[in-house]
Motif scaffolding. Sequence first.
Motif, PDB file in Angstrom:
ATOM      1  N   VAL A 105       0.839  -1.200   0.000  1.00  0.00           N
ATOM      2  CA  VAL A 105       0.000   0.000   0.000  1.00  0.00           C
ATOM      3  C   VAL A 105       0.874   1.250   0.000  1.00  0.00           C
ATOM      4  O   VAL A 105       0.611   2.203  -0.745  1.00  0.00           O
ATOM      5  CB  VAL A 105      -0.968  -0.012   1.202  1.00  0.00           C
ATOM      6  CG1 VAL A 105      -1.647   1.332   1.370  1.00  0.00           C
ATOM      7  CG2 VAL A 105      -1.997  -1.105   1.042  1.00  0.00           C
ATOM      8  N   THR A 109       0.927   3.876  -3.056  1.00  0.00           N
ATOM      9  CA  THR A 109       0.548   5.252  -2.738  1.00  0.00           C
ATOM     10  C   THR A 109       1.640   6.226  -3.174  1.00  0.00           C
ATOM     11  O   THR A 109       1.356   7.255  -3.786  1.00  0.00           O
ATOM     12  CB  THR A 109       0.276   5.401  -1.229  1.00  0.00           C
ATOM     13  OG1 THR A 109      -0.711   4.450  -0.839  1.00  0.00           O
ATOM     14  CG2 THR A 109      -0.219   6.795  -0.904  1.00  0.00           C
ATOM     15  N   CYS A 121      -2.391  -3.923  -5.121  1.00  0.00           N
ATOM     16  CA  CYS A 121      -2.110  -4.801  -3.981  1.00  0.00           C
ATOM     17  C   CYS A 121      -3.166  -5.890  -3.828  1.00  0.00           C
ATOM     18  O   CYS A 121      -3.447  -6.345  -2.715  1.00  0.00           O
ATOM     19  CB  CYS A 121      -2.030  -3.961  -2.704  1.00  0.00           C
ATOM     20  SG  CYS A 121      -0.729  -2.747  -2.741  1.00  0.00           S
TER      21      CYS A 121
END
Length: 145
Positions: A105, A109, A121
Amino acid sequence: MGIWDTITDLVEAATPWTTAEAEAPAQVEEQKEEATPSKAEDTEEPEAAEAAEAEEAPEEEAEEEEEEEEEDDEEELVDPKEKFEEECKESKQCAPAKHHFDECVERVTSASAQGESKEDCVEEFFHLAHCASSCAAPKLWSVLK
């Protein structure tokens, strides 16, 4: 039954659009006429109509209150599976899967902030979900009736 009758039946079955069949008219129009009183009735007995409406109002309010109480009862139900899965996601058993998911993540991001996001993911999420489900299953069976 002759051969022509059989052929005719087959053609009619294969082409249903050749026969025009009308449906019955809707009953809604008749109900509207019955529900709305005529103007003559309105001028003669407006007090009677108001009294009838006043009698129906408490009944409708009572029904609405009962429905709201039923909705409140439904909202109070909590799925024990979700609770157990959340506990398992944070447990020591699923720590590696959660660590991989959290790292992914963060990677995605930061890459999406730079405009280079080509990864998702999904795989890590499913590994974490599988771990949580496997951990929660034995606990869940003991709670269910």
